[in-house]
Write a protein that holds these residues in place. Structure first.
Motif, PDB file in Angstrom:
ATOM      1  N   LEU C 103     -65.128 -26.310  55.846  1.00 19.92           N
ATOM      2  CA  LEU C 103     -65.325 -27.079  54.618  1.00 19.92           C
ATOM      3  C   LEU C 103     -64.192 -28.065  54.339  1.00 19.92           C
ATOM      4  N   VAL C 104     -63.080 -27.938  55.079  1.00 21.09           N
ATOM      5  CA  VAL C 104     -61.915 -28.777  54.777  1.00 21.09           C
ATOM      6  C   VAL C 104     -62.272 -30.259  54.780  1.00 21.09           C
ATOM      7  N   SER C 105     -62.999 -30.693  55.810  1.00 20.78           N
ATOM      8  CA  SER C 105     -63.274 -32.133  55.900  1.00 20.78           C
ATOM      9  C   SER C 105     -64.229 -32.585  54.809  1.00 20.78           C
ATOM     10  N   TYR C 106     -64.925 -31.647  54.173  1.00 18.83           N
ATOM     11  CA  TYR C 106     -65.814 -32.034  53.081  1.00 18.83           C
ATOM     12  C   TYR C 106     -65.036 -32.240  51.781  1.00 18.83           C
ATOM     13  N   VAL C 107     -64.014 -31.405  51.557  1.00 16.04           N
ATOM     14  CA  VAL C 107     -63.324 -31.500  50.268  1.00 16.04           C
ATOM     15  C   VAL C 107     -62.237 -32.571  50.254  1.00 16.04           C
ATOM     16  N   ILE C 108     -61.827 -33.054  51.426  1.00 16.77           N
ATOM     17  CA  ILE C 108     -60.845 -34.140  51.441  1.00 16.77           C
ATOM     18  C   ILE C 108     -61.544 -35.439  51.025  1.00 16.77           C
ATOM     19  N   PRO C 109     -60.936 -36.227  50.121  1.00 20.77           N
ATOM     20  CA  PRO C 109     -61.544 -37.521  49.798  1.00 20.77           C
ATOM     21  C   PRO C 109     -61.748 -38.337  51.075  1.00 20.77           C
ATOM     22  N   VAL C 111     -61.560 -41.428  51.927  1.00 22.54           N
ATOM     23  CA  VAL C 111     -60.585 -42.426  52.342  1.00 22.54           C
ATOM     24  C   VAL C 111     -59.349 -41.750  52.923  1.00 22.54           C
ATOM     25  N   VAL C 112     -58.965 -40.619  52.309  1.00 25.16           N
ATOM     26  CA  VAL C 112     -57.784 -39.903  52.773  1.00 25.16           C
ATOM     27  C   VAL C 112     -58.054 -39.251  54.132  1.00 25.16           C
ATOM     28  N   VAL C 115     -57.911 -41.797  56.810  1.00 25.92           N
ATOM     29  CA  VAL C 115     -56.532 -42.151  57.164  1.00 25.92           C
ATOM     30  C   VAL C 115     -55.972 -41.138  58.164  1.00 25.92           C
ATOM     31  N   SER C 116     -56.104 -39.861  57.828  1.00 24.63           N
ATOM     32  CA  SER C 116     -55.627 -38.822  58.748  1.00 24.63           C
ATOM     33  C   SER C 116     -56.295 -38.974  60.100  1.00 24.63           C
ATOM     34  N   TRP C 160     -67.747 -36.292  60.843  1.00 25.80           N
ATOM     35  CA  TRP C 160     -66.734 -35.307  60.460  1.00 25.80           C
ATOM     36  C   TRP C 160     -66.789 -35.016  58.956  1.00 25.80           C
ATOM     37  N   PRO C 164     -70.039 -30.811  57.118  1.00 28.22           N
ATOM     38  CA  PRO C 164     -69.968 -29.551  56.383  1.00 28.22           C
ATOM     39  C   PRO C 164     -71.071 -29.398  55.337  1.00 28.22           C
TER      40      PRO C 164
END
Lengths: 302, 437, 289
Positions: C103-109, C111-112, C115-116, C160, C164
């Motif tokens: 779920l991590v890639s879903y909760v990251i905004p 745009v952020v 960038v990563s 990516w 999720p």
């Protein structure tokens, strides 16, 4: 229930046919074990790939500035928190974080307050009016964001509410309202109508009934809708980038304006990413059960 | 059980965050390391005022911004400045200057955009204030040419803080080892690049800020200027994109491509810095304000190895492939804050103490402050400033640059032939001139 | 339920949606017929903006790119999502951990996250993916300046960030598949693939349809991801419709709000066509009820 567990459930078959089953099944069972191992490996690889971008950002934020973006990349290093300390002390990061939280919380609370009665009505009043509203909600959900956000920019500047958290929250409530009522309507649809009628016979008004009977029953649904709305508000970049400037800037907007910075500050952008993301990852771990259960009990039936 | 654990973990996170909020003095240190305490004795306004400052972050601009914010936030005045990158500043400037009111009260500006905003009447002319406060803040020591660079049709629209010129940074250790001299022409630049490439250590020895959406416009203009021409013939107002000089500029830029990272059209100045920090490139040409970062050993292991020189000329005997950009402070016409007060704030930040303290990161606009002793790239900068192309204070310059930059990138990378690119640029140029009326 | 109650209960939500969506939308339509900039009254220019948009090859390219991206991403996320959901559904004690990581890639905004993601492919910022690829193949891929490699990382990044949610929906659907149906199929001797194809997929068809709908809507709107990942979007033709509107109406000096609005309106038409099947099924449902 699925490929992986059926291999086990095969052993729990009635004993009378056991010998026959074992003789017939062994090769197949072995095949299933291979499948299970392959499946496990695939899942593990997926987890690593899905986590890799964030992991690399964590590493970049905990290295020394010199190593942070070195090429070839540095994999072994002594962690340091300098980037976090500098981010915290030299920028107003905490303000952006508070803004982000305030916007997300206001959005969640108001969107639920406004959306609950509407979703209930839609679930109990079938017909063309409800269908029309649902279609409108669907269309609104699909709109290109700029079609509403650019006019909002113009209007908010004219009204003098540009760059305020409440204007941003209001915009997000409206933008996410379709999803909220859609999700909640499906939860209400799961609750039998007889319950409404029973309560009404007991002399409750609609609102009382909604408050005393429906809402308690809707616990998981409200939680699910709340989590999704919160995440929407917390993540939103485009709307926030256009409707805020200095005083109500949110963290995603802040990070996006740091991409063209030079080294010490660029590394702080990595630190900001980590600080923003850790809490929501926490939410993801805590809330996953409700997300799956919530989606299961209604949302996806639409 | 799992749930219990995660609930606890979440609670722990919350506690940690709130502790951090209260305990660690968030936002307490206003980039103090580059702020100088100077006198900022404005007439205290009767009501509390918040002044929003828009200025991108770089080692050269930060000292002035931080000094202003740190020294002038007292009594009823509070200055606010949020970190932002250059692209962000460009976009926010456009946004804040459009309409009757804007968010920002003081904006960082530079000679490239002053004619456009000046002609559109979006910036406040500063002459009356310079007259009034000149003595109090010692403004007569500011270099007259720099003042002219931030003027349009005789009116000053920006108070200069510093000059930035293109400077060549190169790895002295690599040059010494191969017995090379810093190049003075593009032909020599190709030779030394070839020599470094042949030595085998560094595959792409040259790094230039050629970002297709902006920086490459400056590069093309510098290559034109090196041959003594500009975008437009100032007399006939005809765009010169199809001229022989334009062709040479494009061909010469193209000739450098084999020595640069193939993705050079995505490089802004910070990425060129990364190339040099990481030892991926041995030479870079950037504005001088980016140079001091190269000498900090917290940024790179090569910090001690960089030397600086004036940039080469495109053709032998020509001017440098150079550009002089004067940075200064401007006051938007649409600010709600008292403009006399704002002027006092910006004047204080470019005073003698602040300017002196900005060296070596910046090349301040005050006469005679930069010497070989106090700045590692002083000689290169002084030499560069002598020999830059003529200034071109025309309102169409910024629009020409942003309009044609993508085409320049396509020509340079070989996506379209030079003639085709020239034709497209000419078309864009004529359109820009037609809009000038 | 009485009509008055219905109106009272839906009113706040309808007001919010109409007030904050329809009013701005009306303004967009109005602008699309005008030559206008922020904070000023526009002048009516008829269909000029629409003609400009339709004759501008950049718009056509943006539409083709966006629709192509939507198709590819939707197909891949649904297939991968189904596969992963099936595997996760079979997990025991590891499940919360695996699900949390996924779920991590879903909760990251977005745009952020982008960038990563871009840092992995940019050697100026470490470029781990480049480093590993270089070790394996010895080659160098120009992720940001070559057309297809750039499209590949854009698609990968969108997948990516979308995967999720799709996986989560399918997982929820899988839990609704009744045990009896599955066991009946097993006794009938259906193989693993047959069981999925003939039993599970038909019984979660509704869920899959909804996942396709959501994913289509979201990928059509791709914008945030392109900011760090496609610095050459315009030159390469990797500009999404949304990025195109942003560039025209907000960023590229000129701020051509009229043209930007015209493109928005045209996009809405495209979206309405794409949504038509869903709209029809809602109407059908209403008729039956």
């Amino acid at each position: 229930m699925s490929t992986l567990t059926t291999a086990d459930s095969g052993t729990a078959r009635p004993l009378d046919a056991a010998a026959e089953v074992v003789a017939r099944r062994l090769p197949r069972g072995r095949r299933r074990t291979t499948a299970a191992v392959l499946g496990g490996l695939f899942l593990a690889a997926t987890c690593v790939i899905m986590f890799a971008p964030f992991l690399w950002t964590i590493m970049a934020s905990t290295k020394t500035t010199r190593e942070a973006f070195a090429n070839p990349p540095v994999f072994l290093y002594e962690p340091t928190a300098t980037a976090f300390v500098d981010l915290w002390q030299t920028t107003d990061f905490y303000l952006y974080l508070i803004n982000t939280l305030v916007v997300a919380v206001i959005t969640t609370v108001v969107a639920l307050l406004v959306g609950l009665p509407c979703a209930y009505a839609l679930s109990r009043f079938p017909g063309y009016v409800s269908a029309g509203l649902l279609i409108l909600a669907l269309v609104f959900r699909a709109l290109p964001r700029f079609a509403v956000v650019l006019p909002m920019y113009d209007i908010s500047r004219a009204l003098g509410v540009y760059d305020t958290t409440y204007a941003l929250a209001a915009a997000l409530i409206a933008i996410n309202q379709p999803f909220t009522i859609w999700l909640l309507r499906n939860f209400f649809a799961e609750i039998p109508r007889e319950l409404d009628e029973a309560a009404m016979v007991d002399g409750c008004t609609r609102l009382q009934m909604l408050r005393k009977v429906m809402i308690p029953l809707m616990g998981p649904g409200i939680l699910t809708a709340g989590i999704f709305t919160f995440l929407f508000g917390f993540q939103e970049y485009l709307t926030a980038a256009i409707l805020t400037d200095t005083t109500s800037k949110t963290v995603p907007v802040f990070i996006a304006t740091q991409l063209g910075q030079t080294l010490p500050m660029l590394q702080q952008a990595a630190a900001a990413t980590v600080l923003l993301t850790i809490p929501v990852i926490g939410i993801a771990f805590v809330a996953q059960k409700y997300l799956v259960a919530g989606l299961n009990s209604g949302a996806v039936k639409g | 059980m799992f749930d219990h654990f995660w609930t606890k973990a979440a609670a722990g996170c919350l506690v940690a965050v709130s502790l951090l909020l209260t305990g660690c003095g968030a936002g307490s240190r206003t980039a103090a390391n580059t702020a100088t305490e100077v006198a900022c004795d404005f007439t205290n306004p009767p009501e509390p005022v918040t002044v929003n400052v828009l200025a991108y972050n770089s080692s050269a601009v930060d000292p002035f911004t931080n000094t202003m914010v740190a020294s002038c936030s007292h009594d009823n005045v509070t200055l606010e400045h949020d970190p932002i990158d250059f692209a962000g500043q460009v976009q926010k400037t456009t946004a804040t200057l459009s309409g009757d009111s804007g968010t920002y009260d003081i904006i960082e500006s530079y000679s490239f955009v002053i004619p456009q905003y000046g002609s559109e009447g979006k910036l406040e002319p500063l002459d009356p204030y310079i007259e009034e406060f000149g003595d109090k803040y010692g403004l007569d020591a500011i270099n007259q040419e720099m003042l002219d660079s931030l003027s349009y049709e005789g009116k000053v629209y920006g108070l200069p803080m510093q000059a930035q010129m293109l400077v060549l940074a190169y790895r002295e250790d690599v040059f010494d080892e191969l017995g090379l001299q810093p190049p003075t022409t593009f032909a020599e630049l190709r030779e030394v690049s070839q020599a470094i490439q042949d030595a085998g250590e560094i595959q792409y020895p040259l790094a230039l800020p050629w970002l297709s959406s902006s920086d490459i416009g400056t590069a093309y203009k510098a290559a034109l200027g090196s041959q003594g021409v500009d975008y437009v013939d100032p007399d006939t107002r005809e765009p010169l994109f199809t001229s022989e000089e334009s062709r040479t500029a494009l061909e010469e830029m193209k000739s450098l491509v084999p020595y640069m990272d193939p993705q050079v059209t995505t490089f802004d100045q910070p990425k060129v810095q990364q190339q040099l920090f990481n030892g991926d490139a041995a030479m870079g040409i950037m504005f001088s304000g980016r140079m001091v970062d190269l000498t900090k050993d917290t940024n790179t292991e090569h910090a001690g190895d960089f030397a600086f020189a004036a940039p080469p000329a495109v053709l032998e005997g020509g001017r440098q492939y150079g550009a002089l950009s004067v940075d200064g402070w401007s006051i938007p016409v649409n600010t709600q804050v008292d403009k006399r007060l704002l002027f006092e704030l910006i004047a204080a930040s470019v005073g003698e103490d602040a300017s002196r303290a900005s060296i070596p990161a910046a090349y301040p606009a005050r006469e005679g402050l930069v010497t070989e002793e106090n700045s590692p790239y002083a000689t290169a900068a002084n030499e560069a400033i002598q020999n830059v192309p003529e200034p071109a204070p025309f309102p169409w310059v910024a629009k020409m640059s942003s309009g044609t930059s993508e085409v320049v990138a396509q020509v340079v990378t070989g996506a379209i032939p030079v003639e085709e690119g020239q034709r497209q640029m000419q078309e864009i140029g004529e359109q820009v001139m037609a809009e000038q009326g | 339920m009485r009509r008055r109650e219905f109106v009272a209960l839906t009113l706040p939500s309808v007001l919010v949606m109409f007030g904050f969506m329809l009013v701005p939308l009306y303004r967009t339509v109005e602008w699309s017929f005008e030559r206008v900039s922020y904070g000023q009254a526009g002048t009516f220019v008829g269909l000029q903006n629409y003609l400009a948009a339709l004759t501008e090859p950049r718009f056509g390219r943006a539409v083709v790119f966006t629709v192509g991206l939507t198709l590819v991403v939707t197909v891949v996320t649904i297939c991968l999502g189904y596969l992963i959901a099936t595997l996760v559904n079979g997990l025991g004690r590891m499940r919360p951990l695996v699900l949390g990581i996924l779920l991590v890639s879903y909760v990251i905004p977005h745009v952020v996250g982008a960038v990563s993601f871009s840092w992995l492919f940019d050697s100026n910022f470490g470029g781990v993916a480049n480093f590993l690829l270089g070790r394996l193949t010895g080659g160098d891929v120009l992720w940001f300046t070559d057309l297809w490699p750039n499209r590949l990382i854009i698609a990968l990044n969108v997948i990516w960030s979308m995967l999720p949610f799709v996986m989560l929906m399918i997982l929820a659907g899988l839990q609704g598949v009744s045990r009896e149906t599955l066991e009946a199929a097993q006794i009938d001797g259906a193989g693993t693939l047959g069981r999925h194809w003939h039993v599970i997929i038909p019984s979660i068809r509704g869920v899959l349809g909804f996942a396709v709908l959501i994913s289509t809507m979201d990928v059509l709107r791709t914008f945030d991801n392109l900011i760090p990942l496609a610095p050459q979007a315009v030159g390469l033709g990797n500009e999404s419709i949304m990025l195109y509107i942003y560039n025209v109406a907000f960023r590229e000096g000129a701020e051509d709000l009229g043209l930007g609005s015209a493109i928005s309106v045209l996009t809405i038409l495209i979206i309405l066509v794409l949504l038509y099947p869903s709209i029809r099924s809602i109407l059908k449902e209403a008729k039956e009820a």
